[in-house]
Design a protein around this motif. Structure first.
Motif, PDB file in Angstrom:
ATOM      1  N   UNK A   9       0.830  -1.204   0.000  1.00 40.93           N
ATOM      2  CA  UNK A   9       0.000   0.000   0.000  1.00 40.93           C
ATOM      3  C   UNK A   9       0.866   1.257   0.000  1.00 40.93           C
ATOM      4  N   UNK A  10       1.887   1.272   0.865  1.00 40.85           N
ATOM      5  CA  UNK A  10       2.753   2.452   0.930  1.00 40.85           C
ATOM      6  C   UNK A  10       3.531   2.627  -0.370  1.00 40.85           C
ATOM      7  N   UNK A  11       3.953   1.513  -0.953  1.00 41.87           N
ATOM      8  CA  UNK A  11       4.680   1.577  -2.217  1.00 41.87           C
ATOM      9  C   UNK A  11       3.829   2.233  -3.298  1.00 41.87           C
ATOM     10  N   UNK A  12       2.537   1.865  -3.345  1.00 43.08           N
ATOM     11  CA  UNK A  12       1.652   2.363  -4.400  1.00 43.08           C
ATOM     12  C   UNK A  12       1.106   3.757  -4.122  1.00 43.08           C
ATOM     13  N   UNK A  13       1.106   4.185  -2.881  1.00 43.04           N
ATOM     14  CA  UNK A  13       0.536   5.493  -2.550  1.00 43.04           C
ATOM     15  C   UNK A  13       1.585   6.571  -2.302  1.00 43.04           C
ATOM     16  N   UNK A  14       2.817   6.167  -2.002  1.00 34.82           N
ATOM     17  CA  UNK A  14       3.855   7.150  -1.673  1.00 34.82           C
ATOM     18  C   UNK A  14       4.978   7.176  -2.705  1.00 34.82           C
ATOM     19  N   UNK A  15       5.411   6.008  -3.143  1.00 30.89           N
ATOM     20  CA  UNK A  15       6.601   5.940  -3.987  1.00 30.89           C
ATOM     21  C   UNK A  15       6.294   5.781  -5.479  1.00 30.89           C
ATOM     22  N   UNK A  16       5.203   5.112  -5.806  1.00 31.82           N
ATOM     23  CA  UNK A  16       4.821   4.915  -7.205  1.00 31.82           C
ATOM     24  C   UNK A  16       3.576   5.735  -7.522  1.00 31.82           C
ATOM     25  N   UNK A  17       3.318   5.917  -8.816  1.00 32.55           N
ATOM     26  CA  UNK A  17       2.204   6.776  -9.227  1.00 32.55           C
ATOM     27  C   UNK A  17       1.259   6.034 -10.175  1.00 32.55           C
ATOM     28  N   UNK A  69      -4.642   3.250 -12.984  1.00 33.31           N
ATOM     29  CA  UNK A  69      -5.507   2.485 -12.088  1.00 33.31           C
ATOM     30  C   UNK A  69      -6.866   2.228 -12.732  1.00 33.31           C
ATOM     31  N   UNK A  70      -7.388   3.214 -13.446  1.00 26.83           N
ATOM     32  CA  UNK A  70      -8.685   3.045 -14.111  1.00 26.83           C
ATOM     33  C   UNK A  70      -8.583   2.062 -15.273  1.00 26.83           C
ATOM     34  N   UNK A  71      -7.461   2.086 -15.981  1.00 28.29           N
ATOM     35  CA  UNK A  71      -7.259   1.124 -17.069  1.00 28.29           C
ATOM     36  C   UNK A  71      -7.272  -0.297 -16.518  1.00 28.29           C
ATOM     37  N   UNK A  72      -6.557  -0.519 -15.423  1.00 32.12           N
ATOM     38  CA  UNK A  72      -6.498  -1.862 -14.840  1.00 32.12           C
ATOM     39  C   UNK A  72      -7.854  -2.294 -14.286  1.00 32.12           C
ATOM     40  N   UNK A  73      -8.646  -1.325 -13.830  1.00 28.17           N
ATOM     41  CA  UNK A  73      -9.983  -1.661 -13.338  1.00 28.17           C
ATOM     42  C   UNK A  73     -10.882  -2.138 -14.477  1.00 28.17           C
ATOM     43  N   UNK A  74     -10.614  -1.663 -15.692  1.00 33.23           N
ATOM     44  CA  UNK A  74     -11.418  -2.073 -16.847  1.00 33.23           C
ATOM     45  C   UNK A  74     -10.857  -3.324 -17.519  1.00 33.23           C
ATOM     46  N   UNK A  75      -9.544  -3.464 -17.512  1.00 34.93           N
ATOM     47  CA  UNK A  75      -8.917  -4.668 -18.073  1.00 34.93           C
ATOM     48  C   UNK A  75      -8.683  -5.656 -16.928  1.00 34.93           C
ATOM     49  N   UNK A  76      -9.759  -6.287 -16.511  1.00 33.92           N
ATOM     50  CA  UNK A  76      -9.724  -7.119 -15.307  1.00 33.92           C
ATOM     51  C   UNK A  76      -8.898  -8.388 -15.471  1.00 33.92           C
ATOM     52  N   UNK A  77      -8.655  -8.795 -16.694  1.00 31.22           N
ATOM     53  CA  UNK A  77      -7.876 -10.023 -16.901  1.00 31.22           C
ATOM     54  C   UNK A  77      -6.385  -9.813 -16.649  1.00 31.22           C
ATOM     55  N   UNK A  89       4.532   0.622 -12.940  1.00 32.73           N
ATOM     56  CA  UNK A  89       4.149   1.986 -12.573  1.00 32.73           C
ATOM     57  C   UNK A  89       5.379   2.887 -12.448  1.00 32.73           C
ATOM     58  N   UNK A  90       5.258   4.128 -12.879  1.00 30.13           N
ATOM     59  CA  UNK A  90       6.394   5.057 -12.762  1.00 30.13           C
ATOM     60  C   UNK A  90       6.586   5.511 -11.321  1.00 30.13           C
ATOM     61  N   UNK A  91       7.787   5.972 -11.026  1.00 32.62           N
ATOM     62  CA  UNK A  91       8.048   6.540  -9.710  1.00 32.62           C
ATOM     63  C   UNK A  91       7.284   7.853  -9.562  1.00 32.62           C
ATOM     64  N   UNK A  92       6.867   8.130  -8.353  1.00 33.71           N
ATOM     65  CA  UNK A  92       6.190   9.393  -8.074  1.00 33.71           C
ATOM     66  C   UNK A  92       7.168  10.547  -8.309  1.00 33.71           C
ATOM     67  N   UNK A  93       6.785  11.472  -9.170  1.00 35.88           N
ATOM     68  CA  UNK A  93       7.644  12.623  -9.444  1.00 35.88           C
ATOM     69  C   UNK A  93       7.588  13.611  -8.283  1.00 35.88           C
ATOM     70  N   UNK A  94       8.716  14.228  -8.001  1.00 31.39           N
ATOM     71  CA  UNK A  94       8.700  15.286  -7.005  1.00 31.39           C
ATOM     72  C   UNK A  94       7.996  16.502  -7.588  1.00 31.39           C
ATOM     73  N   UNK A  95       7.343  17.244  -6.732  1.00 31.75           N
ATOM     74  CA  UNK A  95       6.662  18.469  -7.153  1.00 31.75           C
ATOM     75  C   UNK A  95       7.475  19.664  -6.685  1.00 31.75           C
ATOM     76  N   UNK A  96       7.643  20.627  -7.566  1.00 36.33           N
ATOM     77  CA  UNK A  96       8.410  21.820  -7.235  1.00 36.33           C
ATOM     78  C   UNK A  96       7.458  22.996  -7.027  1.00 36.33           C
ATOM     79  N   UNK A  97       7.677  23.719  -5.950  1.00 31.61           N
ATOM     80  CA  UNK A  97       6.876  24.902  -5.646  1.00 31.61           C
ATOM     81  C   UNK A  97       7.810  26.070  -5.346  1.00 31.61           C
TER      82      UNK A  97
END
Length: 368
Positions: A9-17, A69-77, A89-97
């Motif tokens: 869960x942490x991998x998919x919500x924090x590190x990957x996008x 995530x939506x693509x995988x929800x539709x391609x259930x196989x 999945x790509x790595x989560x990009x840093x955001x610059x402000x």
């Protein structure tokens, strides 16, 4: 920061996008995890075909901003083994402000340039960083609600939470001399880097000239000293000094929707505008406060003579910050119009003069 166990869960919500819009390579990878006999495998194969297949993939994913995530929800196989998650999945990009604060504010506080209610608030600045961030919310062409990953995460943070940050040098260069006038144009959160730049410019001027100023004002104390009291502010300032060299003019043009709700740092700008040492003029373009929309471009044309004086005879510097959509070109067109009307140029000459300003770094942009 305390180390945390790396769960899926942490991998998919924090590190990957997994909520980014997929590219062609994503469909090529997930096809390997789809049974070859399944009709979804055939559809994925079609997406990868040049020509019509590529067009179909664009219409399906990129055009409507469909996420992985939506693509995988539709391609259930499609069943992705855990060990391949980081390849899919790509790595989560840093955001610059852009920073809205500047350590130089300690100088401003020392010289008591700010009024008493806000002065106490600004004592925090030397050890804090401030951002002005708009929480991204929109609907896709499929009318599905979307939120910006980073901005919504920031909005949900509990005060006191430790977060990882990385600092890097900004692109805006302040004037080398206090005698150089400045035009600062910042719609929306574009006002953030301009605020930091003006802090630095003013603090440097005060320190170099050993200015001591004392201000009294009838501005009421706000319950939240960071809140913006743009409308209805009536500051009456009295300043005494040892008459240092005058700081050249700073013209700030800020754009927002509603002045009563969106006037970022409005109270500060108004206070500076009543302080003789600051020599600052603050102009607001509130687009929704009247039947006809008013943008920064309109305010630029209204102040055309003044802007030409800053960028023409007085060889000042202009800064433009904000979103990188249509706004920068629209602002540049209004500047060209100013050069034509007040600089007595034709359109080609005005456009070339603006290009010259860019080459000389007298027109600087930080747009995102």
């Amino acid at each position: 920061m305390q180390a945390q166990a790396l769960t899926l869960r942490r991998l998919l919500t924090v590190h990957l996008d997994p909520f980014s819009v997929p590219r062609r390579s994503f469909f090529a990878v997930i096809r390997h995890f789809c049974p070859s006999t399944h009709r979804e495998h055939e559809k994925l194969t079609e997406f990868l075909q040049p020509g019509e297949g590529t067009d179909d993939m664009y219409e399906y994913a990129q055009r409507v901003r469909r996420t992985m995530a939506e693509v995988l929800a539709e391609f259930k196989s499609v069943q992705i083994p855990i060990k391949y998650v980081m390849e899919v999945f790509p790595m989560m990009r840093e955001r610059q402000y852009s920073l809205a604060s500047n350590p130089s504010v300690s100088t401003l506080h020392r010289f008591a340039l700010l009024t008493r209610p806000l002065s106490a608030f600004y004592q925090w600045y030397p050890t804090t960083l401030q951002l002005a961030v708009a929480v991204v919310k929109y609907k896709t062409r499929l009318q599905k609600p979307r939120e910006g990953i980073a901005t919504s995460w920031l909005a949900r943070l509990i005060p006191g939470t430790c977060i990882p940050v990385r600092l890097q040098t900004g692109t805006l260069l302040p004037p080398a001399h206090s005698t150089t006038p400045v035009l600062a144009i910042g719609p929306g959160t574009g006002i953030a880097p301009l605020r930091s730049l003006v802090y630095e410019r003013l603090a440097t001027y005060l320190a170099e000239n050993n200015v001591e100023s004392h201000i009294t004002t009838n501005t009421p104390t706000a319950s939240n000293p960071g809140a913006d009291e743009c409308p209805g502010t009536n500051n009456q300032a009295r300043t005494t000094s040892n008459h240092p060299p005058t700081l050249a003019e700073t013209l700030v043009i800020f754009g927002c929707r509603y002045q009563a709700k969106d006037c970022l740092y409005g109270a500060e700008w108004k206070q500076w505008a009543t302080t003789s040492h600051a020599n600052l003029t603050y102009v607001v373009a509130a687009s929704r406060d009247q039947p006809e929309k008013v943008y920064v471009q309109h305010r630029i044309r209204e102040n055309g003579a003044r802007i030409w004086d800053i960028l023409g005879p007085r060889r000042g510097i202009a800064y433009l910050c904000g979103t990188s959509g249509k706004m920068p070109e629209q602002v540049k067109q209004s500047i060209v119009d100013v050069f034509v009307e007040h600089g007595h140029m034709n359109v080609d000459q005005a456009a070339r003069y603006l290009s010259t300003l860019e080459t000389e770094r007298r027109w600087q942009e930080e747009c995102w």
